[in-house]
Design a protein around this motif. Structure first.
Motif, mmCIF file in Angstrom:
data_model
loop_
_atom_site.group_PDB
_atom_site.id
_atom_site.type_symbol
_atom_site.label_atom_id
_atom_site.label_comp_id
_atom_site.label_asym_id
_atom_site.label_seq_id
_atom_site.Cartn_x
_atom_site.Cartn_y
_atom_site.Cartn_z
ATOM 1 N N ALA A 1 -14.153 12.583 9.048
ATOM 2 C CA ALA A 1 -14.792 12.119 10.275
ATOM 3 C C ALA A 1 -13.749 11.719 11.312
ATOM 4 O O ALA A 1 -13.863 12.041 12.489
ATOM 5 N N ASP A 2 -12.692 11.021 10.857
ATOM 6 C CA ASP A 2 -11.647 10.610 11.788
ATOM 7 C C ASP A 2 -10.841 11.791 12.289
ATOM 8 O O ASP A 2 -10.383 11.807 13.434
ATOM 9 N N ARG B 1 0.877 -1.170 0.000
ATOM 10 C CA ARG B 1 0.000 0.000 0.000
ATOM 11 C C ARG B 1 0.916 1.223 0.000
ATOM 12 O O ARG B 1 1.717 1.403 0.907
ATOM 13 N N VAL B 2 0.791 2.065 -1.005
ATOM 14 C CA VAL B 2 1.746 3.160 -1.175
ATOM 15 C C VAL B 2 1.628 4.162 -0.036
ATOM 16 O O VAL B 2 0.564 4.344 0.569
ATOM 17 N N ALA C 1 4.930 3.985 10.675
ATOM 18 C CA ALA C 1 4.738 4.485 9.309
ATOM 19 C C ALA C 1 4.405 5.965 9.275
ATOM 20 O O ALA C 1 4.705 6.648 8.289
ATOM 21 N N GLY C 2 3.779 6.484 10.332
ATOM 22 C CA GLY C 2 3.429 7.900 10.385
ATOM 23 C C GLY C 2 2.138 8.199 9.647
ATOM 24 O O GLY C 2 1.988 7.856 8.472
ATOM 25 N N ILE C 3 1.196 8.830 10.328
ATOM 26 C CA ILE C 3 -0.083 9.208 9.715
ATOM 27 C C ILE C 3 0.062 10.585 9.083
ATOM 28 O O ILE C 3 0.495 11.543 9.728
ATOM 29 N N VAL C 4 -0.297 10.677 7.806
ATOM 30 C CA VAL C 4 -0.251 11.951 7.094
ATOM 31 C C VAL C 4 -1.621 12.607 7.066
ATOM 32 O O VAL C 4 -1.767 13.801 7.294
ATOM 33 N N SER C 5 -2.652 11.817 6.790
ATOM 34 C CA SER C 5 -4.015 12.362 6.728
ATOM 35 C C SER C 5 -5.006 11.253 6.973
ATOM 36 O O SER C 5 -4.681 10.064 6.894
ATOM 37 N N ASN D 1 -7.795 1.634 4.384
ATOM 38 C CA ASN D 1 -8.530 2.038 3.188
ATOM 39 C C ASN D 1 -9.937 2.509 3.536
ATOM 40 O O ASN D 1 -10.423 3.531 3.030
ATOM 41 N N GLU D 2 -10.591 1.752 4.394
ATOM 42 C CA GLU D 2 -11.967 2.069 4.777
ATOM 43 C C GLU D 2 -12.057 3.416 5.483
ATOM 44 O O GLU D 2 -13.025 4.172 5.280
ATOM 45 N N ARG D 3 -11.056 3.740 6.286
ATOM 46 C CA ARG D 3 -11.069 4.976 7.059
ATOM 47 C C ARG D 3 -10.364 6.133 6.359
ATOM 48 O O ARG D 3 -10.270 7.232 6.905
ATOM 49 N N GLY D 4 -9.851 5.902 5.162
ATOM 50 C CA GLY D 4 -9.207 6.962 4.401
ATOM 51 C C GLY D 4 -7.927 7.473 5.038
ATOM 52 O O GLY D 4 -7.593 8.658 4.914
ATOM 53 N N ILE D 5 -7.195 6.606 5.707
ATOM 54 C CA ILE D 5 -5.968 7.008 6.398
ATOM 55 C C ILE D 5 -4.772 6.805 5.478
ATOM 56 O O ILE D 5 -4.568 5.725 4.930
ATOM 57 N N ARG D 6 -3.982 7.863 5.319
ATOM 58 C CA ARG D 6 -2.776 7.816 4.505
ATOM 59 C C ARG D 6 -1.553 7.840 5.420
ATOM 60 O O ARG D 6 -1.527 8.557 6.421
ATOM 61 N N THR D 7 -0.556 7.042 5.063
ATOM 62 C CA THR D 7 0.673 6.989 5.851
ATOM 63 C C THR D 7 1.838 7.546 5.048
ATOM 64 O O THR D 7 1.831 7.521 3.808
#
Length: 423
Positions: A416-417, A68-69, A408-412, A110-116
């Motif tokens: 809702a989250d 997952r990119v 990995a670090g959360i970017v966005s 993916n479901e929560r739209g979280i980018r690392t």
């Protein structure tokens, strides 16, 4: 982010679906490495990965990496995984849980739209069990350089089929050179395969290390004689001398608690006749402990005992160390990430040093690594009745999710989250 959780039902359903490939009558799984059933299992997991948008890479020993990119492609991936090959009488969870827990982490992100920032990867390694081909942990072993690709390719099963031939046949001999795949950190979720967590009524095992082991073949040579006419004091009984060494094996382990282990698991007696004094006995010795110092001390003691027994009995005794795996301490940063995630999520926990080998041992030679244990019923594994509670599997996967995100670090995240995190 403390409220972020995986979907436990989805994880359980994936485990049950994969378990149908090679399902046995007793409720277990027989899916030996590089068989047609292994190919079907691989195909299913890869299919699920592609459905989540993951890119798939296969190396020359058949290890599979599903990516997952991240937002920063220059960073090495944070990887999780295990294996999907099983013992001939295997269960649904050994190895499979680690792979599908990783896939569930991806589905949740993916479901929560979280980018690392760093990529996230799920891996499964070839022939971890070693039940069809030797050595065990073959894919991760080749990956870290413990043995060569040529050695692995040449390994053959009881029918004479080689690893190289079978990889080609099932379509999983990739192009990437093992070890060329970068790893920034590695986490492996696994059932404990022992009774410690269940006995202590704890949900999560934080794994600081894996025990090292020394394997030996010991051969005692005496003389066969008739069991009736030969007086006790004139006997050269190889079995009775062998049993003193067997008892000392256990005694040595008991002298070095809590992680000392001593096992005799295989015994061959010749001529194995009811009324003949045994003249030749060959048996295995398995010694384990958590540090090189303790394991070397145990090694010295069994050697000294064998030498003393040889002098006292006059029998021929040969002790050969046939295998040695050093203890593997996991990286403090990865152990700390697991510990912090467990505390954040509020699960009961304890440290558990692994007595079994895992792919994480080899990966730890190349990258920071850590493991997460969850209980299994009665500590039973490598058995068709192997079982685990859905809630425990869900908890371990939640810990995996949070530990990987820390590295990995959360970017966005979804709007809702973001609102929940701000509150």
């Amino acid at each position: 982010m403390n409220d972020l959780r995986i979907n436990g039902t989805r994880l359980w359903n994936a485990l049950m679906e994969l378990a149908q490939i090679g399902a046995t009558e007793k409720g277990g799984v027989k899916r030996l490495a590089l068989t047609d059933l292994d190919r079907q299992g691989r195909d299913l997991v890869v299919q699920w990965a592609k459905a989540e948008g993951l890119g798939v890479t296969v190396d020359k020993i058949g290890n599979v990496f599903m990516r997952r990119v991240g937002t920063n492609p220059s960073l090495p991936p944070v990887v999780t995984g295990s294996h999907i090959d099983t013992q001939p009488t295997g269960g649904k969870f050994d190895g499979n849980y680690g792979v599908l827990a990783g896939l569930e982490v991806v589905r949740t992100l993916n479901e929560r739209g979280i980018r690392t920032e760093a990529p996230i990867e799920v891996a499964f390694w070839t022939n971890e069990e070693g039940s069809r081909f030797v050595p065990v942990m073959m894919g991760s072993g080749v990956f870290c350089g413990a043995f060569s690709l040529e050695t692995a390719y040449a390994a053959r099963d009881v029918d004479g089929k080689s690893v190289g031939e079978e990889l080609q046949r099932i379509g999983y001999q990739g192009e990437q050179t093992p070890g060329d795949h970068p790893i920034g950190a590695y986490f492996e979720a696994h059932i404990e395969q022992g009774p410690v967590l269940e006995d202590a009524n704890k949900v999560i095992g934080v794994v600081p290390a894996v025990m090292g082991l020394s394997w030996y073949d010991c051969t005692v040579t005496g003389m066969e004689a008739h069991a009736g006419p030969t007086p006790m004091h004139l006997r050269r009984d190889a079995l009775q001398v062998a049993t003193t060494i067997m008892r000392e094996t256990v005694a040595i382990a008991n002298r070095y608690p809590p992680y000392g282990r001593g096992t005799v698991g295989m015994v061959q007696v010749f001529p194995n006749s009811r009324n003949v004094i045994p003249g030749h006995v060959k048996f295995s010795i398995d010694l384990r402990n958590v540090s090189d110092e303790l394991l070397n001390t145990m090694h010295g003691e069994i050697e000294a005992f064998v030498e003393r027994t040889r002098r006292e009995t006059g029998l021929g005794i040969d002790l050969q160390r046939v295998s040695y795996y050093p203890p593997c301490p996991f990286h403090p940063d990865c152990v700390g990430a697991v510990r912090a995630a467990t505390e954040r999520l509020g699960y009961s926990t304890m440290d558990v040093v692994s007595g079994a080998g895992h792919d994480a041992i080899y990966v730890a030679r190349l990258a920071p690594a850590g493991m997460i244990f969850v209980p299994c019923k009665d500590g039973i594994s490598h058995n068709e009745i192997e079982d685990a509670q859905p809630g425990h599997l869900e908890a371990g996967c939640n810990v995996l999710l949070h530990a990987m995100l820390e590295r990995a670090g959360i970017v966005s995240m979804s709007a809702a989250d973001e609102l929940v995190a701000q509150k």
